[in-house]
Design an enzyme around this catalytic site. Structure first.
Site, PDB file in Angstrom:
ATOM      1  N   ASN A   9       6.084  -3.578   3.457  1.00 24.91           N
ATOM      2  CA  ASN A   9       6.952  -4.421   3.000  1.00 24.91           C
ATOM      3  C   ASN A   9       7.881  -3.776   2.147  1.00 24.91           C
ATOM      4  OD1 ASN A   9       7.979  -6.702   1.671  1.00 24.91           O
ATOM      5  ND2 ASN A   9       6.197  -7.526   0.715  1.00 24.91           N
ATOM      6  N   TRP A  10       9.126  -3.615   2.600  1.00 27.11           N
ATOM      7  CA  TRP A  10      10.418  -3.156   1.968  1.00 27.11           C
ATOM      8  C   TRP A  10      10.889  -4.011   0.661  1.00 27.11           C
ATOM      9  CZ3 TRP A  10      13.598  -0.409   6.398  1.00 27.11           C
ATOM     10  CH2 TRP A  10      12.795   0.879   6.861  1.00 27.11           C
ATOM     11  N   LYS A  11      10.748  -5.193   0.846  1.00 21.35           N
ATOM     12  CA  LYS A  11      11.303  -6.122  -0.214  1.00 21.35           C
ATOM     13  C   LYS A  11      12.535  -6.013  -0.067  1.00 21.35           C
ATOM     14  CE  LYS A  11       6.760  -5.915  -2.478  1.00 21.35           C
ATOM     15  NZ  LYS A  11       6.000  -6.051  -3.658  1.00 21.35           N
ATOM     16  N   HIS A  95       4.473 -14.650   0.534  1.00 19.69           N
ATOM     17  CA  HIS A  95       4.297 -13.595  -0.332  1.00 19.69           C
ATOM     18  C   HIS A  95       4.360 -14.181  -1.839  1.00 19.69           C
ATOM     19  CE1 HIS A  95       5.001  -9.990  -2.498  1.00 19.69           C
ATOM     20  NE2 HIS A  95       4.460  -9.260  -1.560  1.00 19.69           N
ATOM     21  N   GLU A  97       5.644 -13.063  -4.239  1.00 20.42           N
ATOM     22  CA  GLU A  97       7.095 -13.244  -4.880  1.00 20.42           C
ATOM     23  C   GLU A  97       7.804 -14.295  -4.509  1.00 20.42           C
ATOM     24  OE1 GLU A  97       7.889  -9.191  -3.784  1.00 20.42           O
ATOM     25  OE2 GLU A  97       6.438  -8.493  -5.133  1.00 20.42           O
ATOM     26  N   GLU A 165      -3.535 -10.538  -1.190  1.00 17.50           N
ATOM     27  CA  GLU A 165      -2.825  -9.715  -2.162  1.00 17.50           C
ATOM     28  C   GLU A 165      -3.025 -10.372  -3.627  1.00 17.50           C
ATOM     29  OE1 GLU A 165       0.587  -7.328  -0.215  1.00 17.50           O
ATOM     30  OE2 GLU A 165       1.298  -9.210  -0.668  1.00 17.50           O
ATOM     31  N   GLY A 171       2.458  -4.294  -7.356  1.00 14.55           N
ATOM     32  CA  GLY A 171       3.476  -3.746  -8.090  1.00 14.55           C
ATOM     33  C   GLY A 171       3.169  -3.208  -9.615  1.00 14.55           C
ATOM     34  N   SER A 212      -0.568  -2.411  -4.702  1.00 15.07           N
ATOM     35  CA  SER A 212      -0.690  -1.060  -5.222  1.00 15.07           C
ATOM     36  C   SER A 212      -1.415  -0.173  -4.217  1.00 15.07           C
ATOM     37  CB  SER A 212      -1.046  -0.986  -6.573  1.00 15.07           C
ATOM     38  OG  SER A 212      -0.292  -1.719  -7.385  1.00 15.07           O
ATOM     39  N   GLY A 233       3.760  -2.208  -0.375  1.00  8.70           N
ATOM     40  CA  GLY A 233       4.813  -2.413  -0.850  1.00  8.70           C
ATOM     41  C   GLY A 233       5.555  -0.938  -1.462  1.00  8.70           C
ATOM     42  N   GLY A 234       5.855  -0.730  -2.532  1.00 14.07           N
ATOM     43  CA  GLY A 234       6.220   0.354  -3.104  1.00 14.07           C
ATOM     44  C   GLY A 234       5.973   1.797  -2.313  1.00 14.07           C
TER      45      GLY A 234
END
Ligand code: PGA
Length: 250
Positions: A9-11, A95, A97, A165, A171, A212, A233-234
């Protein structure tokens, strides 16, 4: 037997140019493997640039969000059909977010899932509790509500993927322990059995863990029977790190 699925997930990171570079580098780092699947969720505007590079590779494409109408006066929105035209075979729904920053409700998720499935795309529904909900022992109730409401219009004969999640792990560098994740995944599978009309159907659905995830913490989790992969993600923004996560020995 469920395959392992590794999702990036590159966001709001990696535009068309950087996305192309990522995909070129990434494809050099992985090899096709019958037990594993890969999917990248780039920003929508990056999809068309990277599709030609990923086409025919083991890596599938997905949208990070969509609208629940096919077309019309909805400025800024993108429909599942448009994603399909750009090569997407998955779309993320709900998601945290999207839920927290953009106010998306379970009801909105359910309408999106309906249209995504009708377009022959696989919805990946994200569920998970906040820190406060976990502290108050509400995790099971939250999962039950998000799944029952979100999947209200889902036809169990169509494909589905779930990402667990926990909001407090996204994150933040705080990761759920493998036992915590396995426990939640088991609960999710039980609820899916009720929704989908049986444990057999629920046993076919991949449930990914997200929050994470890094090469160092993913290996131990992968050994648990109900953890079918990761939504990253990150750590998915660097080809080598994402490849390391996805190439954990099974
Ligand atoms: P993170 O994000 O890996 O950076 O915690 C996961 C996600 O939001 O899907």
């Amino acid at each position: 037997m469920r395959k392992k699925l590794f999702a990036a997930n590159w966001k709001m990171n990696l535009g068309p140019k950087e996305g192309v570079q990522f995909c070129r580098d990434f494809l050099n780092l992985i090899s096709p493997d019958a037990q594993r699947e890969w999917v990248i969720f780039p920003p929508s505007i990056t999809l068309s640039s990277i599709y030609p590079i990923l086409k025919g590779s083991p890596v599938k494409l997905g949208g990070q969000n969509c609208y629940f109408e096919e077309k019309g006066a909805f400025t800024g929105e993108i429909s599942p059909g448009m994603y399909r035209e750009c090569g997407a075979t998955y779309i993320l729904v709900g998601h945290s977010e999207r839920r927290q920053i953009f106010g998306e409700s379970d009801q909105i998720c359910s309408r999106k899932i309906k249209l995504i499935s009708e377009n022959g795309i696989i919805p990946m529904l994200c569920v998970g509790e906040t820190q406060m909900e976990r502290d108050e022992n509400q995790t099971q109730d939250v999962l039950k509500r998000q799944l029952n409401e979100g999947l209200r219009f889902w036809n169990p004969s169509t494909p589905l993927t779930i990402a667990y999640e926990p909001v407090w792990a996204i994150g933040t560098g705080k990761v759920a322990t493998p036992n915590m994740a396995e426990e939640a995944h088991l609960e999710i599978r039980k609820i899916l059995g009720q929704i989908a009309g049986g444990a057999n159907r629920a046993a076919e659905i991949q449930i990914l863990y997200g929050g994470s995830v890094k090469p160092e913490n993913s290996r131990e989790m992968m050994a648990f029977p109900n953890i079918d992969g990761f939504l990253v993600g990150g750590a998915s923004l660097v080809p080598k790190t994402f490849a390391q996560i996805g190439q954990i020995p099974l």
